[in-house]
Design an enzyme around this catalytic site. Structure first.
Site, PDB file in Angstrom:
ATOM      1  N   GLN A  87      -8.402   9.599   6.535  1.00  0.00           N
ATOM      2  CA  GLN A  87      -7.467   9.367   5.422  1.00  0.00           C
ATOM      3  C   GLN A  87      -6.747  10.670   5.079  1.00  0.00           C
ATOM      4  OE1 GLN A  87      -9.514   6.733   2.206  1.00  0.00           O
ATOM      5  NE2 GLN A  87     -11.160   7.645   3.402  1.00  0.00           N
ATOM      6  N   HIS A 105      -3.242   7.703   6.525  1.00  0.00           N
ATOM      7  CA  HIS A 105      -2.417   8.002   5.347  1.00  0.00           C
ATOM      8  C   HIS A 105      -1.342   9.032   5.650  1.00  0.00           C
ATOM      9  CE1 HIS A 105      -5.765   6.403   2.426  1.00  0.00           C
ATOM     10  NE2 HIS A 105      -5.061   5.442   2.981  1.00  0.00           N
TER      11      HIS A 105
HETATM   12  C1  BJW Z   1     -18.062  15.660  -0.175  1.00  0.00           C
HETATM   13  C2  BJW Z   1     -17.988  17.029  -0.227  1.00  0.00           C
HETATM   14  C3  BJW Z   1     -18.669  17.711   0.773  1.00  0.00           C
HETATM   15  C4  BJW Z   1     -16.864  16.322  -1.874  1.00  0.00           C
HETATM   16  N1  BJW Z   1     -19.343  17.026   1.698  1.00  0.00           N
HETATM   17  N2  BJW Z   1     -18.746  15.002   0.749  1.00  0.00           N
HETATM   18  C5  BJW Z   1      -6.922  -3.362  -6.814  1.00  0.00           C
HETATM   19  C6  BJW Z   1      -8.033  -3.641  -6.032  1.00  0.00           C
HETATM   20  C7  BJW Z   1      -8.075  -3.266  -4.680  1.00  0.00           C
HETATM   21  C8  BJW Z   1      -6.991  -2.609  -4.097  1.00  0.00           C
HETATM   22  C9  BJW Z   1      -5.899  -2.359  -4.884  1.00  0.00           C
HETATM   23  C10 BJW Z   1      -5.853  -2.731  -6.220  1.00  0.00           C
HETATM   24  N3  BJW Z   1      -4.661  -2.328  -6.724  1.00  0.00           N
HETATM   25  C11 BJW Z   1      -3.962  -1.720  -5.758  1.00  0.00           C
HETATM   26  C12 BJW Z   1      -4.702  -1.721  -4.617  1.00  0.00           C
HETATM   27  C13 BJW Z   1      -4.343  -1.140  -3.303  1.00  0.00           C
HETATM   28  C14 BJW Z   1      -4.327   0.370  -3.355  1.00  0.00           C
HETATM   29  C15 BJW Z   1      -5.669   0.873  -3.872  1.00  0.00           C
HETATM   30  O1  BJW Z   1      -6.635   0.972  -3.143  1.00  0.00           O
HETATM   31  N4  BJW Z   1      -5.739   1.235  -5.138  1.00  0.00           N
HETATM   32  C16 BJW Z   1      -6.996   1.698  -5.727  1.00  0.00           C
HETATM   33  C17 BJW Z   1      -6.722   2.853  -6.643  1.00  0.00           C
HETATM   34  C18 BJW Z   1      -7.689   0.524  -6.387  1.00  0.00           C
HETATM   35  N5  BJW Z   1      -4.128   0.817  -1.992  1.00  0.00           N
HETATM   36  C19 BJW Z   1      -2.914   0.985  -1.488  1.00  0.00           C
HETATM   37  O2  BJW Z   1      -1.902   0.845  -2.174  1.00  0.00           O
HETATM   38  C20 BJW Z   1      -2.829   1.273  -0.012  1.00  0.00           C
HETATM   39  N6  BJW Z   1      -1.966   0.362   0.607  1.00  0.00           N
HETATM   40  C21 BJW Z   1      -2.243  -0.952   0.650  1.00  0.00           C
HETATM   41  O3  BJW Z   1      -3.239  -1.431   0.148  1.00  0.00           O
HETATM   42  O4  BJW Z   1      -1.289  -1.665   1.330  1.00  0.00           O
HETATM   43  C22 BJW Z   1      -1.409  -3.092   1.316  1.00  0.00           C
HETATM   44  C23 BJW Z   1      -2.156  -3.633   2.505  1.00  0.00           C
HETATM   45  C24 BJW Z   1      -3.024  -2.877   3.224  1.00  0.00           C
HETATM   46  C25 BJW Z   1      -3.708  -3.398   4.282  1.00  0.00           C
HETATM   47  C26 BJW Z   1      -3.534  -4.696   4.629  1.00  0.00           C
HETATM   48  C27 BJW Z   1      -2.644  -5.474   3.900  1.00  0.00           C
HETATM   49  C28 BJW Z   1      -1.966  -4.928   2.825  1.00  0.00           C
HETATM   50  C29 BJW Z   1      -2.268   2.663   0.217  1.00  0.00           C
HETATM   51  C30 BJW Z   1      -3.217   3.719  -0.245  1.00  0.00           C
HETATM   52  C31 BJW Z   1      -2.572   5.072  -0.070  1.00  0.00           C
HETATM   53  C32 BJW Z   1      -3.487   6.201  -0.552  1.00  0.00           C
HETATM   54  N7  BJW Z   1      -2.769   7.424  -0.516  1.00  0.00           N
HETATM   55  C33 BJW Z   1      -3.457   8.639  -0.889  1.00  0.00           C
HETATM   56  C34 BJW Z   1      -2.421   9.778  -0.948  1.00  0.00           C
HETATM   57  C35 BJW Z   1      -2.024  10.179   0.464  1.00  0.00           C
HETATM   58  C36 BJW Z   1      -1.166  11.395   0.471  1.00  0.00           C
HETATM   59  C37 BJW Z   1      -1.830  12.601  -0.134  1.00  0.00           C
HETATM   60  O5  BJW Z   1      -2.831  13.096   0.410  1.00  0.00           O
HETATM   61  O6  BJW Z   1      -1.320  13.064  -1.163  1.00  0.00           O
HETATM   62  O7  BJW Z   1      -4.496   8.971   0.045  1.00  0.00           O
HETATM   63  S1  BJW Z   1      -4.353   8.475  -2.422  1.00  0.00           S
HETATM   64  C38 BJW Z   1      -5.689   9.533  -1.964  1.00  0.00           C
HETATM   65  O8  BJW Z   1      -6.924   8.773  -1.965  1.00  0.00           O
HETATM   66  C39 BJW Z   1      -5.416   9.937  -0.512  1.00  0.00           C
HETATM   67  C40 BJW Z   1      -6.781   9.800   0.091  1.00  0.00           C
HETATM   68  O9  BJW Z   1      -6.658   9.650   1.496  1.00  0.00           O
HETATM   69  C41 BJW Z   1      -7.351   8.609  -0.624  1.00  0.00           C
HETATM   70  C42 BJW Z   1      -8.853   8.508  -0.581  1.00  0.00           C
HETATM   71  O10 BJW Z   1      -9.445   9.609  -1.201  1.00  0.00           O
HETATM   72  P1  BJW Z   1     -10.769  10.237  -0.588  1.00  0.00           P
HETATM   73  O11 BJW Z   1     -10.483  10.829   0.731  1.00  0.00           O
HETATM   74  O12 BJW Z   1     -11.851   9.252  -0.666  1.00  0.00           O
HETATM   75  O13 BJW Z   1     -11.020  11.463  -1.585  1.00  0.00           O
HETATM   76  P2  BJW Z   1     -11.787  11.473  -2.986  1.00  0.00           P
HETATM   77  O14 BJW Z   1     -11.436  12.736  -3.682  1.00  0.00           O
HETATM   78  O15 BJW Z   1     -11.561  10.218  -3.742  1.00  0.00           O
HETATM   79  O16 BJW Z   1     -13.330  11.489  -2.601  1.00  0.00           O
HETATM   80  C43 BJW Z   1     -13.908  12.606  -1.943  1.00  0.00           C
HETATM   81  C44 BJW Z   1     -15.389  12.311  -1.715  1.00  0.00           C
HETATM   82  O17 BJW Z   1     -15.941  13.379  -0.982  1.00  0.00           O
HETATM   83  C45 BJW Z   1     -16.200  12.180  -3.019  1.00  0.00           C
HETATM   84  O18 BJW Z   1     -17.055  11.047  -2.944  1.00  0.00           O
HETATM   85  C46 BJW Z   1     -17.028  13.466  -3.055  1.00  0.00           C
HETATM   86  O19 BJW Z   1     -18.309  13.288  -3.619  1.00  0.00           O
HETATM   87  C47 BJW Z   1     -17.155  13.775  -1.581  1.00  0.00           C
HETATM   88  N8  BJW Z   1     -17.316  15.178  -1.294  1.00  0.00           N
HETATM   89  N9  BJW Z   1     -17.220  17.391  -1.348  1.00  0.00           N
HETATM   90  C48 BJW Z   1     -19.363  15.664   1.625  1.00  0.00           C
HETATM   91  N10 BJW Z   1     -18.666  19.073   0.787  1.00  0.00           N
END
Ligand code: BJW
Length: 228
Positions: A87, A105
């Site tokens: 991601q 992403h």
């Molecule tokens: C460690 C550590 C160490 C720390 N060792 N671990 C309601 C319900 C369900 C879904 C939706 C909803 N309303 C809207 C949606 C969909 C929406 C969504 O999911 N929203 C949620 C907020 C609910 N999703 C979308 O819109 C996506 N598109 C979509 O769904 O299209 C429709 C579709 C899809 C598929 C089929 C059909 C239709 C698009 C999502 C785009 C996300 N974009 C971002 C920004 C990218 C650009 C940028 O980087 O700026 O992506 S958001 C951000 O979050 C980024 C990341 O990739 C993503 C995930 O974050 P990640 O990587 O998990 O980071 P953290 O900080 O959250 O977690 C880090 C973890 O590491 C923690 O647990 C720490 O504990 C751990 N950690 N240090 C090991 N040393």
């Protein structure tokens, strides 16, 4: 054994790349809706460019950590039966030596033209609105997937999940879909599932096994185990 590894911001945390949702995370200083939606870009493109230009520039100051290096080592041993789905928009997997990486992403190393749809390799800033190398319009935006946009490579990812024997999730909070649903998809297709994360993720209970700690320690230990 076919393996799919999903990585999130936590795998790059020990390289000094901020995560999104931890206490000192990237979005502590930025409201997510200011930077991570197409509507925000339409409203304030200069602010959004400044944010991503700074993150792209910061890549020069970070290095892959033992977790990235361990996955590259695993690929050298496992070959085509390992796929990393990240991601993350940084390039630390590639710089560690991984070649089978899908950036669902997007990537800081490319730009997306809103006029012609081209994805072009990009190294420098975008905030000065440079022309698209393909169509020459001034419509280049960060090549990242914002909320409400469809992630890249979903067909290949779901194909790999369908064939996977083992699904491993590293350093992701499980807060963002569709990536957060991959564990359930992989399990439904018959894969064993393993979480490697600092703390239980939102979907931790969906995994067959969860190990909690730093990716820089957990991932090399897991790779050592696999390689015997
Ligand atoms: C460690 C550590 C160490 C720390 N060792 N671990 C309601 C319900 C369900 C879904 C939706 C909803 N309303 C809207 C949606 C969909 C929406 C969504 O999911 N929203 C949620 C907020 C609910 N999703 C979308 O819109 C996506 N598109 C979509 O769904 O299209 C429709 C579709 C899809 C598929 C089929 C059909 C239709 C698009 C999502 C785009 C996300 N974009 C971002 C920004 C990218 C650009 C940028 O980087 O700026 O992506 S958001 C951000 O979050 C980024 C990341 O990739 C993503 C995930 O974050 P990640 O990587 O998990 O980071 P953290 O900080 O959250 O977690 C880090 C973890 O590491 C923690 O647990 C720490 O504990 C751990 N950690 N240090 C090991 N040393």
């Amino acid at each position: 054994m076919r393996i799919v590894v999903l990585t999130g911001a936590g795998i790059s945390a020990e390289s000094g790349v901020p995560t999104f949702r931890d206490a000192d995370g990237l979005w502590e200083g930025h409201r997510v809706e200011d930077v991570a939606t197409p509507a925000a870009y339409d409203a304030q493109p200069a602010v959004v460019h400044q944010f991503y230009d700074a993150r792209r520039a910061a890549l020069a100051g970070v290095e892959p950590n033992p977790a990235h290096l361990a996955l590259a080592r695993l690929e050298r041993a496992w070959g085509d039966d390992l796929l990393v789905v990240t991601q993350n928009i940084d390039d630390l997997h590639e710089r560690a030596g991984s070649t089978r990486v899908l950036h669902m992403h997007g990537s800081l190393r490319s730009a997306l033209c809103r006029a012609c749809g081209s994805r072009v390799e990009w190294e420098g800033d975008l905030g000065h609105f440079p022309p698209c190398p393909a169509c020459h319009r001034l419509e280049l935006r960060p090549d990242v997937v914002w909320f409400g946009e469809i992630p890249y490579e979903l067909d290949r990812i779901f194909g790999a999940l369908e064939r996977a024997d083992l699904f491993v999730s590293v350093g992701t909070s499980g807060a963002v879909y569709p990536a957060a649903g991959f564990v359930q998809a992989a399990a439904a297709y018959g894969a064993r599932t393993l979480e490697l994360n600092l703390e239980p993720s939102e979907g931790s209970h969906f995994f067959d096994e969860a190990r909690h700690g730093r990716a820089g320690e957990l991932v090399p230990a897991w790779v050592d185990e696999l390689l015997g």
